[in-house]
Enzyme design. Structure first.
Site, PDB file in Angstrom:
ATOM      1  N   GLN A 122       4.654   3.240  -0.815  1.00 15.07           N
ATOM      2  CA  GLN A 122       5.378   2.437  -0.211  1.00 15.07           C
ATOM      3  C   GLN A 122       4.961   1.266  -0.829  1.00 15.07           C
ATOM      4  O   GLN A 122       3.495   0.277   0.102  1.00 15.07           O
ATOM      5  CB  GLN A 122       5.943   2.118   1.620  1.00 15.07           C
ATOM      6  CG  GLN A 122       6.675   1.411   1.798  1.00 15.07           C
ATOM      7  CD  GLN A 122       7.417   1.563   2.683  1.00 15.07           C
ATOM      8  OE1 GLN A 122       6.511   2.146   3.744  1.00 15.07           O
ATOM      9  NE2 GLN A 122       7.771   0.637   3.649  1.00 15.07           N
ATOM     10  N   GLY A 123       5.873   0.330  -1.804  1.00 14.72           N
ATOM     11  CA  GLY A 123       5.015  -0.768  -2.392  1.00 14.72           C
ATOM     12  C   GLY A 123       5.628  -2.075  -1.932  1.00 14.72           C
ATOM     13  O   GLY A 123       5.942  -2.438  -3.081  1.00 14.72           O
ATOM     14  N   SER A 125       4.179  -4.004   0.481  1.00 16.01           N
ATOM     15  CA  SER A 125       3.665  -5.300   1.364  1.00 16.01           C
ATOM     16  C   SER A 125       2.265  -5.922   0.048  1.00 16.01           C
ATOM     17  O   SER A 125       1.935  -5.156  -0.978  1.00 16.01           O
ATOM     18  CB  SER A 125       2.363  -5.083   2.561  1.00 16.01           C
ATOM     19  OG  SER A 125       3.010  -4.795   3.571  1.00 16.01           O
ATOM     20  N   SER A 157      -0.356   2.669   1.671  1.00 17.59           N
ATOM     21  CA  SER A 157      -0.981   3.882   1.990  1.00 17.59           C
ATOM     22  C   SER A 157      -0.594   5.078   0.778  1.00 17.59           C
ATOM     23  O   SER A 157       0.541   5.510   0.556  1.00 17.59           O
ATOM     24  CB  SER A 157      -0.170   4.562   3.242  1.00 17.59           C
ATOM     25  OG  SER A 157      -0.056   3.593   4.326  1.00 17.59           O
ATOM     26  N   GLU A 240      12.706   4.971   8.868  1.00 16.02           N
ATOM     27  CA  GLU A 240      11.254   4.573   9.209  1.00 16.02           C
ATOM     28  C   GLU A 240      10.679   4.923  10.665  1.00 16.02           C
ATOM     29  O   GLU A 240      10.075   5.511  11.293  1.00 16.02           O
ATOM     30  CB  GLU A 240      10.631   3.715   8.798  1.00 16.02           C
ATOM     31  CG  GLU A 240       9.082   3.854   8.569  1.00 16.02           C
ATOM     32  CD  GLU A 240       8.182   2.087   8.052  1.00 16.02           C
ATOM     33  OE1 GLU A 240       7.730   2.702   6.321  1.00 16.02           O
ATOM     34  OE2 GLU A 240       8.429   1.345   8.709  1.00 16.02           O
ATOM     35  N   GLU A 360       4.675  -8.494  17.570  1.00 14.61           N
ATOM     36  CA  GLU A 360       5.297  -9.624  17.031  1.00 14.61           C
ATOM     37  C   GLU A 360       6.935  -9.950  16.953  1.00 14.61           C
ATOM     38  O   GLU A 360       7.652 -10.423  17.282  1.00 14.61           O
ATOM     39  CB  GLU A 360       4.245 -10.962  17.243  1.00 14.61           C
ATOM     40  CG  GLU A 360       2.832 -11.077  18.040  1.00 14.61           C
ATOM     41  CD  GLU A 360       2.511  -9.716  17.757  1.00 14.61           C
ATOM     42  OE1 GLU A 360       1.676  -9.140  16.597  1.00 14.61           O
ATOM     43  OE2 GLU A 360       1.189  -9.410  18.349  1.00 14.61           O
TER      44      GLU A 360
HETATM   45  C1  LIG Z   1      -1.910   1.836   9.406  1.00 14.87           C
HETATM   46  C2  LIG Z   1      -0.687   1.246   7.880  1.00 14.87           C
HETATM   47  C3  LIG Z   1      -0.124   1.339   6.995  1.00 14.87           C
HETATM   48  C4  LIG Z   1       0.146   0.343   5.913  1.00 14.87           C
HETATM   49  N1  LIG Z   1       1.303   1.336   5.143  1.00 14.87           N
HETATM   50  C5  LIG Z   1       1.614   0.326   4.501  1.00 14.87           C
HETATM   51  C6  LIG Z   1       2.792   0.969   3.115  1.00 14.87           C
HETATM   52  O1  LIG Z   1       2.371   1.951   2.848  1.00 14.87           O
HETATM   53  N2  LIG Z   1       3.301   0.052   2.258  1.00 14.87           N
HETATM   54  C7  LIG Z   1       3.406  -0.914   2.524  1.00 14.87           C
HETATM   55  O2  LIG Z   1       3.825  -1.776   1.723  1.00 14.87           O
HETATM   56  N3  LIG Z   1       2.855  -1.750   3.543  1.00 14.87           N
HETATM   57  C8  LIG Z   1       2.022  -0.716   4.495  1.00 14.87           C
HETATM   58  N4  LIG Z   1       0.880  -1.829   5.685  1.00 14.87           N
HETATM   59  C9  LIG Z   1       1.063  -3.112   5.656  1.00 14.87           C
HETATM   60  C10 LIG Z   1       2.084  -3.891   6.958  1.00 14.87           C
HETATM   61  O3  LIG Z   1       3.492  -3.655   6.930  1.00 14.87           O
HETATM   62  C11 LIG Z   1       1.476  -4.935   7.491  1.00 14.87           C
HETATM   63  O4  LIG Z   1       0.740  -4.792   7.920  1.00 14.87           O
HETATM   64  C12 LIG Z   1       2.262  -5.809   8.380  1.00 14.87           C
HETATM   65  O5  LIG Z   1       4.306  -5.288   7.841  1.00 14.87           O
HETATM   66  C13 LIG Z   1       1.681  -7.094   8.684  1.00 14.87           C
HETATM   67  O6  LIG Z   1       1.826  -7.599   7.350  1.00 14.87           O
HETATM   68  P1  LIG Z   1       0.988  -8.697   6.929  1.00 14.87           P
HETATM   69  O7  LIG Z   1      -0.761  -7.603   7.592  1.00 14.87           O
HETATM   70  O8  LIG Z   1       0.935  -9.061   6.417  1.00 14.87           O
HETATM   71  O9  LIG Z   1       0.445  -9.161   8.745  1.00 14.87           O
HETATM   72  P2  LIG Z   1       1.043 -11.116   8.982  1.00 14.87           P
HETATM   73  O10 LIG Z   1       2.620 -10.628   8.696  1.00 14.87           O
HETATM   74  O11 LIG Z   1       0.290 -11.954   8.052  1.00 14.87           O
HETATM   75  O12 LIG Z   1       1.120 -11.359  10.481  1.00 14.87           O
HETATM   76  C14 LIG Z   1      -0.394 -11.296  10.814  1.00 14.87           C
HETATM   77  C15 LIG Z   1      -0.173 -11.549  12.386  1.00 14.87           C
HETATM   78  O13 LIG Z   1       0.843 -12.987  12.059  1.00 14.87           O
HETATM   79  C16 LIG Z   1       1.477 -12.195  13.351  1.00 14.87           C
HETATM   80  N5  LIG Z   1       3.316 -12.672  12.896  1.00 14.87           N
HETATM   81  C17 LIG Z   1       3.508 -13.260  11.494  1.00 14.87           C
HETATM   82  N6  LIG Z   1       4.832 -14.600  11.522  1.00 14.87           N
HETATM   83  C18 LIG Z   1       5.259 -13.905  12.549  1.00 14.87           C
HETATM   84  C19 LIG Z   1       6.403 -14.889  13.287  1.00 14.87           C
HETATM   85  N7  LIG Z   1       7.556 -15.346  13.225  1.00 14.87           N
HETATM   86  N8  LIG Z   1       6.424 -14.996  14.873  1.00 14.87           N
HETATM   87  C20 LIG Z   1       5.085 -14.381  15.433  1.00 14.87           C
HETATM   88  N9  LIG Z   1       4.455 -14.219  15.063  1.00 14.87           N
HETATM   89  C21 LIG Z   1       3.938 -13.937  13.325  1.00 14.87           C
HETATM   90  C22 LIG Z   1       1.918 -11.423  13.397  1.00 14.87           C
HETATM   91  O14 LIG Z   1       2.423 -10.421  14.323  1.00 14.87           O
HETATM   92  C23 LIG Z   1       0.386 -10.340  13.102  1.00 14.87           C
HETATM   93  O15 LIG Z   1       0.076 -10.714  14.003  1.00 14.87           O
HETATM   94  C24 LIG Z   1       0.484  -0.285   6.104  1.00 14.87           C
HETATM   95  C25 LIG Z   1      -0.629  -1.185   7.546  1.00 14.87           C
HETATM   96  C26 LIG Z   1      -0.480  -0.337   7.984  1.00 14.87           C
HETATM   97  C27 LIG Z   1      -1.477  -0.946   9.137  1.00 14.87           C
END
Ligand SMILES: Cc1cc2nc3c(=O)[nH]c(=O)nc-3n(C[C@H](O)[C@H](O)[C@H](O)COP(=O)(O)OP(=O)(O)OC[C@H]3O[C@@H](n4cnc5c(N)ncnc54)[C@H](O)[C@@H]3O)c2cc1C
Length: 377
Positions: A122-123, A125, A157, A240, A360
């Site tokens: 899944q591409g 993020s 992933s 999902e 969140e």
């Molecule tokens: C085990 C695992 C597997 C994953 N697999 C995939 C995958 O296969 N494909 C893929 O595309 N992605 C994948 N991801 C990525 C995942 O979708 C992102 O980590 C997730 O969407 C959060 O984005 P971020 O890490 O950029 O955090 P950010 O969005 O930068 O958030 C950082 C922090 O800020 C908080 N925050 C952000 N915006 C707000 C708001 N508006 N209000 C309050 N709090 C806020 C968040 O809750 C978090 O605590 C995976 C992640 C994990 C941990």
């Protein structure tokens, strides 16, 4: 086939084939071992006709209720035959391909993921795009009958094990936000794609950075319409959170049972285990309802954020309980395969409030979209 009949026949088939389906490694094994095991189990299930139940006949399935898929994932997870998250990748990605790909494409590729011949990833993020998915910038530009993609994905992933990717790209201006996104079903061996795996905290290379450098994608690999990728993404998230979470609940139930078997009963233990049980029970009750809504043809949406909050809470409470109740150092030192399994599960549970939408963000959605507190997010 009726769900109960399916379950009985399946359980009996799994009993008969227990030896050949069992993993050839102790504990959770390495990522490579789990991938090999997953492919083996899916292949056996496919050859015996189990994997095709619950998928539409037009795409190579046998038809029947989506509940059959939930039952199958539950059964193989309960028996520790597969790592539930990896088995469930089919549930995350395949419904979207079936719904949004051309009928020919869906029929050509669904059997490949069901049979274990292929893994998909899944591409979505990117380095600067997680919670705020509509800000993604990996760009697709039209070029005669094709599209040319350049940009980067992150946290993908199992990308290094995947033959295809459900990819979100920017086709409108950056300001177009969710209205300028287009989805594609991409072959991972296309020239210009570079996959760089990196480790999660447990040490497994589960994630990857994926680079796209002038990658040519035929137009018939588009999922949905030009600039219609947001619908694709939004349709994927509830999937999902349906069958996948049911599978995960089965896995958590298995670990709770293992924990109960390994700890001495006393009032404190009973309280800690009881709290984990209650969290898991709430999740199971909710997920049961979600499975039935999906099977009845309801469109799942923002209300699945409740399921996401419950799964993260149950998972973290359970493994917090394990860390507290198992003999000191079990998780920290992890000296044998069973202890390693506890350690990996504990560490992975920390991600439960991040993947598939952070805790969140889910609470924002519940507050604003379901409880109508404040503006929409
Ligand atoms: C085990 C695992 C597997 C994953 N697999 C995939 C995958 O296969 N494909 C893929 O595309 N992605 C994948 N991801 C990525 C995942 O979708 C992102 O980590 C997730 O969407 C959060 O984005 P971020 O890490 O950029 O955090 P950010 O969005 O930068 O958030 C950082 C922090 O800020 C908080 N925050 C952000 N915006 C707000 C708001 N508006 N209000 C309050 N709090 C806020 C968040 O809750 C978090 O605590 C995976 C992640 C994990 C941990």
């Amino acid at each position: 086939m009726e769900v109960e009949t399916f379950r009985q026949h399946l359980e009996s088939w799994l009993d008969d084939h227990a030896a050949e389906l069992a993993p050839a490694f102790p504990g959770a094994g390495t990522l490579d071992q789990q991938m090999t095991q997953l492919a083996k189990v899916k292949r056996r299930l496919f050859d015996a006709g189990w994997m095709q139940w619950g998928w539409p006949e037009r795409a190579g399935g046998t038809g029947g209720s989506s509940l059959l898929r939930a039952v199958l994932g539950e059964a193989v997870t309960e028996r520790d035959l597969v790592q539930p998250g990896y088995f469930s990748m089919t549930e995350v990605l395949a419904p979207t391909v079936v719904d949004f790909a051309s009928p020919e494409l869906a029929a050509a590729f669904l059997p490949r993921i069901l049979s274990g011949d292929e893994m998909w990833c899944q591409g979505f993020s990117e380095p600067d795009t997680g919670s705020d998915l509509s800000s993604l910038s990996c760009r697709a530009t039209p070029d005669r009958d094709d599209w040319i993609v350049s940009g980067q994905k992150l946290w993908t992933s199992l990308a290094q094990h995947s033959r295809r990717c459900v990819l979100l790209t920017r086709t409108g201006t950056p300001e177009s936000r969710h209205r300028g996104i287009t989805a594609f079903f991409v072959d991972m061996d296309t020239p210009g794609i570079t996959v760089r795996p990196f480790s999660i905290i447990s040490g497994d290379d589960e994630f990857a950075e994926v680079y796209f450098d002038g990658v040519r994608i035929p137009a018939d690999r588009m999922l949905g319409t030009v600039d219609g990728g947001w619908n694709v993404a939004m349709s994927l998230l509830p999937y999902e959170r349906s069958s996948c979470f049911w599978h995960r609940t089965a896995y958590l139930r298995g670990r709770l049972t293992a924990l109960i078997e390994q700890v001495e009963p006393d009032p404190h233990t009973e309280t800690v285990v009881g709290e984990a049980f209650v969290a898991l029970y709430a999740l199971r009750a909710r997920s049961h309802r979600t499975q039935h809504r999906l099977a009845a043809g309801h469109e799942l949406g923002a209300e699945t954020s409740v399921d996401k909050v419950l799964v993260a809470a149950a998972e973290q409470r359970l493994f917090d309980a394990a860390r507290e109740l198992l003999p000191a150092g079990t998780i920290e030192l992890a000296a044998d395969p069973e202890a390693l399994r506890w350690r990996d599960s504990f560490l992975y549970s920390r991600a439960a409030t991040i993947y598939g939408g952070t805790a969140e963000i889910q609470r924002n959605i519940i507050a604003k979209r379901l409880l109508h507190l404040g503006d929409d997010v």
